[in-house]
Design a protein around this motif. Structure first.
Motif, PDB file in Angstrom:
ATOM      1  N   TYR A 226       0.827  -1.219   0.000  1.00 50.77           N
ATOM      2  CA  TYR A 226       0.000   0.000   0.000  1.00 50.77           C
ATOM      3  C   TYR A 226       0.863   1.272   0.000  1.00 50.77           C
ATOM      4  O   TYR A 226       0.591   2.213  -0.749  1.00 50.77           O
ATOM      5  CB  TYR A 226      -0.943  -0.014   1.215  1.00 50.77           C
ATOM      6  CG  TYR A 226      -1.762   1.241   1.364  1.00 50.77           C
ATOM      7  CD1 TYR A 226      -2.952   1.416   0.653  1.00 50.77           C
ATOM      8  CD2 TYR A 226      -1.354   2.276   2.223  1.00 50.77           C
ATOM      9  CE1 TYR A 226      -3.703   2.580   0.785  1.00 50.77           C
ATOM     10  CE2 TYR A 226      -2.103   3.441   2.357  1.00 50.77           C
ATOM     11  CZ  TYR A 226      -3.268   3.584   1.636  1.00 50.77           C
ATOM     12  OH  TYR A 226      -4.006   4.743   1.765  1.00 50.77           O
TER      13      TYR A 226
ATOM     14  N   THR B  85      -5.633   0.983  -3.454  1.00 51.93           N
ATOM     15  CA  THR B  85      -6.209   1.490  -2.193  1.00 51.93           C
ATOM     16  C   THR B  85      -7.423   0.648  -1.787  1.00 51.93           C
ATOM     17  O   THR B  85      -7.837  -0.261  -2.506  1.00 51.93           O
ATOM     18  CB  THR B  85      -6.605   2.975  -2.331  1.00 51.93           C
ATOM     19  OG1 THR B  85      -7.676   3.072  -3.279  1.00 51.93           O
ATOM     20  CG2 THR B  85      -5.440   3.826  -2.816  1.00 51.93           C
ATOM     21  N   SER B  86      -8.021   0.994  -0.657  1.00 53.32           N
ATOM     22  CA  SER B  86      -9.067   0.119  -0.078  1.00 53.32           C
ATOM     23  C   SER B  86     -10.449   0.326  -0.681  1.00 53.32           C
ATOM     24  O   SER B  86     -11.299  -0.542  -0.585  1.00 53.32           O
ATOM     25  CB  SER B  86      -9.157   0.385   1.422  1.00 53.32           C
ATOM     26  OG  SER B  86      -9.690   1.688   1.648  1.00 53.32           O
ATOM     27  N   ARG B  87     -10.706   1.504  -1.253  1.00 56.81           N
ATOM     28  CA  ARG B  87     -12.045   1.878  -1.732  1.00 56.81           C
ATOM     29  C   ARG B  87     -13.099   1.774  -0.616  1.00 56.81           C
ATOM     30  O   ARG B  87     -14.258   1.425  -0.858  1.00 56.81           O
ATOM     31  CB  ARG B  87     -12.480   0.998  -2.903  1.00 56.81           C
ATOM     32  CG  ARG B  87     -11.683   1.276  -4.150  1.00 56.81           C
ATOM     33  CD  ARG B  87     -12.152   0.379  -5.261  1.00 56.81           C
ATOM     34  NE  ARG B  87     -11.452   0.709  -6.476  1.00 56.81           N
ATOM     35  CZ  ARG B  87     -12.049   1.208  -7.556  1.00 56.81           C
ATOM     36  NH1 ARG B  87     -13.347   1.425  -7.564  1.00 56.81           N
ATOM     37  NH2 ARG B  87     -11.358   1.472  -8.630  1.00 56.81           N
TER      38      ARG B  87
ATOM     39  N   SER C 295     -13.906   4.411   1.214  1.00 57.13           N
ATOM     40  CA  SER C 295     -14.426   5.742   1.552  1.00 57.13           C
ATOM     41  C   SER C 295     -15.959   5.849   1.485  1.00 57.13           C
ATOM     42  O   SER C 295     -16.549   6.496   2.350  1.00 57.13           O
ATOM     43  CB  SER C 295     -13.760   6.817   0.690  1.00 57.13           C
ATOM     44  OG  SER C 295     -13.829   6.489  -0.668  1.00 57.13           O
TER      45      SER C 295
ATOM     46  N   ARG D 197      -7.641  12.957  -7.492  1.00 53.59           N
ATOM     47  CA  ARG D 197      -8.526  13.983  -6.926  1.00 53.59           C
ATOM     48  C   ARG D 197      -7.740  15.283  -6.712  1.00 53.59           C
ATOM     49  O   ARG D 197      -8.256  16.374  -6.877  1.00 53.59           O
ATOM     50  CB  ARG D 197      -9.134  13.510  -5.596  1.00 53.59           C
ATOM     51  CG  ARG D 197     -10.102  12.358  -5.780  1.00 53.59           C
ATOM     52  CD  ARG D 197     -10.888  12.093  -4.511  1.00 53.59           C
ATOM     53  NE  ARG D 197     -11.448  10.745  -4.523  1.00 53.59           N
ATOM     54  CZ  ARG D 197     -12.563  10.402  -3.934  1.00 53.59           C
ATOM     55  NH1 ARG D 197     -13.270  11.281  -3.272  1.00 53.59           N
ATOM     56  NH2 ARG D 197     -12.997   9.166  -3.974  1.00 53.59           N
TER      57      ARG D 197
ATOM     58  N   ASN E 245     -17.888  17.429  -6.833  1.00 45.23           N
ATOM     59  CA  ASN E 245     -17.479  16.363  -5.905  1.00 45.23           C
ATOM     60  C   ASN E 245     -18.700  15.811  -5.150  1.00 45.23           C
ATOM     61  O   ASN E 245     -18.902  14.598  -5.062  1.00 45.23           O
ATOM     62  CB  ASN E 245     -16.468  16.950  -4.911  1.00 45.23           C
ATOM     63  CG  ASN E 245     -15.745  15.895  -4.084  1.00 45.23           C
ATOM     64  OD1 ASN E 245     -14.768  15.329  -4.531  1.00 45.23           O
ATOM     65  ND2 ASN E 245     -16.219  15.633  -2.888  1.00 45.23           N
TER      66      ASN E 245
ATOM     67  N   ASP F  93     -18.743   9.066  -2.104  1.00 43.37           N
ATOM     68  CA  ASP F  93     -18.294   9.487  -0.776  1.00 43.37           C
ATOM     69  C   ASP F  93     -18.332  11.014  -0.612  1.00 43.37           C
ATOM     70  O   ASP F  93     -17.738  11.558   0.320  1.00 43.37           O
ATOM     71  CB  ASP F  93     -16.886   8.951  -0.482  1.00 43.37           C
ATOM     72  CG  ASP F  93     -15.840   9.423  -1.503  1.00 43.37           C
ATOM     73  OD1 ASP F  93     -16.024  10.485  -2.121  1.00 43.37           O
ATOM     74  OD2 ASP F  93     -14.818   8.726  -1.687  1.00 43.37           O
TER      75      ASP F  93
ATOM     76  N   ASN G  96     -13.744  14.789   4.404  1.00 45.77           N
ATOM     77  CA  ASN G  96     -12.542  14.542   3.579  1.00 45.77           C
ATOM     78  C   ASN G  96     -12.595  15.315   2.265  1.00 45.77           C
ATOM     79  O   ASN G  96     -11.570  15.758   1.756  1.00 45.77           O
ATOM     80  CB  ASN G  96     -12.428  13.060   3.211  1.00 45.77           C
ATOM     81  CG  ASN G  96     -11.982  12.211   4.369  1.00 45.77           C
ATOM     82  OD1 ASN G  96     -11.611  12.729   5.409  1.00 45.77           O
ATOM     83  ND2 ASN G  96     -12.034  10.911   4.186  1.00 45.77           N
TER      84      ASN G  96
END
Ligand SMILES: Cc1cc2nc3c(=O)[nH]c(=O)nc-3n(C[C@H](O)[C@H](O)[C@H](O)COP(=O)(O)OP(=O)(O)OC[C@H]3O[C@@H](n4cnc5c(N)ncnc54)[C@H](O)[C@@H]3O)c2cc1C
Length: 460
Positions: free
Chosen positions: A248, A260-262, A264, A374, A399, A405, A410
């Motif tokens: 990671y 990444t984990s996704r 969010s 992003r 966004n 998310d 964030n």
């Protein structure tokens, strides 16, 4: 000191109204908003602890806005999938669940009616970082016969302990680390002593999904490529541990590697809590460097964003930026823009930049944009908009509309970082439009990963 007084000493709890316990009270009500889960939910567990001490049942209230001003079909379908599962899991734990359809812009009137009917002994809410003191004061007037507590359920370190807006990751990190031993512990899922006897008219699993059909939603944003709910979140977490946690630290900034984990969207809707994720990653069989890099994002950066929204009421606009950033942006306000795009052109990914267009399409089509892009995405909107303030507003609108998310601390902190230098520092050399705001170019950004593969994947 009563059992209730002892419980109220928990630093995650804020007592908003100290009304005495109503001897005629019939239940403990948890008004669920942000922490939409039955598992590892400190607000729910507080409600159960109070109810057990009082020998009363617990019932969860959720207000669904008939016409939400910002959310759309993408957000609601994901949320409803999660709520249906949460309702089922609560019922398995012998806790009531009531979803009510609410006309207008708030669920307050429905909630007040619900309380008048069901006479709670105590009302518990989950904490939301964007809520002001006056909103909590108003909330306390909805039902004056019971105390009102809120529980900070979606952060590891209670956000009020940090007291004021933190300047950067380097100032919040030691404060968070110093408290991890105290707060990074399993939440625990208590047995309920007195079951909710339930009543058919009070709402049940079919009611949540039936209500969804009656919502007036913006249906132009299609459901995302994500299955909602706690079970899906736990599956995503397990897959991340199995396939992507090792590596990671190196891979997380490579959109082509999808490292990444996704998680969010699940964290945003509270379908999984940060304790569950952080403890699983902390104890995983993976190199310390990767685990630490992930916990830095999940705990330090995420809670820095919560801190920003909690202590900076202007978080939705450029007015939230630091004075140095405001100054440099205004010094460059009249700089010539090589490209100017309207919000519509941006939304439709009609710019000259193939990488930016690909990122925009990933967001619009799948409901999620890779984190590395992003940053680039928001900085280019600054470069291509008539003013920094307008760029900030466009970023927030796009966004919040397309990211599953979105509408999250964030997101506001990320936009404030990219455009307003928040949590960052001044950079040289000064550049047109950006001034001293950190710059990202197409050439350097696309060189850092296999951008050709990414652009191909998301080409129109
Ligand atoms: C302009 C801009 C807009 C953003 N909009 C959002 C948004 O609307 N919603 C949102 O949740 N995040 C947003 N982020 C932060 C970040 O990009 C995403 O949280 C992350 O990419 C989500 O993917 P993941 O779950 O795979 O992250 P992972 O890398 O797996 O990280 C795990 C978790 O840590 C947290 N995290 C990761 N990166 C950050 C960060 N930079 N700041 C704060 N927390 C972080 C998230 O909760 C994330 O789910 C934005 C960042 C920028 C620069």
């Amino acid at each position: 000191m009563t059992a209730l007084d002892r419980l109220a000493l928990d630093p995650r709890i804020t007592v908003h109204a100290r009304a005495g316990i109503d001897p005629r009270g019939r239940c403990v009500v948890y008004r669920m908003r942000r922490a939409q889960r039955a598992l590892d939910n400190p607000a729910l567990e507080t409600a159960i602890a109070v109810a057990n001490a009082l020998e009363q049942p617990v019932v969860v209230f959720f207000g669904l806005l008939e016409r939400h001003p910002m959310a759309n079909l993408r957000h609601f379908s994901f949320m409803i999938e999660g709520l249906a599962e949460t309702a089922r899991e609560l019922m398995k734990r012998r806790i009531g669940f009531v979803a009510r359809l609410c006309p207008g812009l708030s669920s307050d009137s429905e909630f007040a009616r619900f309380c008048a009917d069901w006479r709670p002994t105590l009302v518990i809410c989950d904490e939301a970082p964007g809520r002001s003191v006056s909103q909590w004061q108003r909330e306390a007037t909805l039902y004056r016969s019971a105390p009102l507590w809120s529980v900070d359920a979606d952060v590891v370190v209670p956000s009020r302990l940090l007291e004021k807006e933190q300047f950067a990751a380097r100032t919040i990190r030691p404060r968070i680390r110093a408290r991890l031993d105290q707060f990074l512990k399993p939440v625990g899922n208590r047995e309920v002593r007195v079951p909710w006897d339930g009543r058919a008219d009070l709402g049940s699993l079919p009611l949540v999904t039936e209500l969804a059909d009656q919502l007036h939603l913006d249906r132009s944003v299609a459901p995302a490529h994500f299955q909602g709910g706690t079970a899906a979140a736990l599956t995503a977490l397990r897959r991340f541990l199995r396939d992507r946690l090792c590596g990671y630290a190196d891979n997380r900034n490579h959109p082509d590697l999808d490292g990444t984990s996704r998680l969010s969207p699940y964290l945003h809707f509270g379908q999984i809590g940060p304790h569950t994720v952080a403890l699983t990653v902390r104890d995983a069989d993976a190199p310390a460097r990767d685990r630490e890099a992930f916990l830095e994002e999940l705990v330090v950066r995420r809670e820095l964003a919560v801190n920003f929204v909690r202590y900076n009421p202007r978080f939705r606009s450029l007015a939230s930026a630091e004075p140095w950033a405001q100054r440099t942006l205004s010094e460059h306000a009249r700089d010539r823009r090589a490209y100017l795009y309207s919000e519509r052109q941006l939304a439709d990914a009609e710019t000259h930049d193939p990488l930016w267009n690909a990122a925009q399409r990933q967001m619009v089509i799948s409901g999620w944009m890779h984190g590395y892009l992003r940053m680039y995405w928001a900085k280019k909107i600054l470069e291509w908009s008539p003013s920094a303030a307008e760029a900030y507003n466009i970023c927030v609108r796009l966004n919040d509309r397309y990211e599953l998310d979105g509408r999250d601390p964030n997101g506001y902190a990320g936009i404030a970082w990219a455009i307003g230098g928040k949590h960052d520092r001044a950079w040289g050399p000064e550049r047109p439009v950006y001034g001293k705001i950190r710059y990202m170019s197409f050439a350097s950004t696309s060189r850092k990963f296999n951008s050709r593969a990414y652009i191909e994947q998301w080409s129109g």
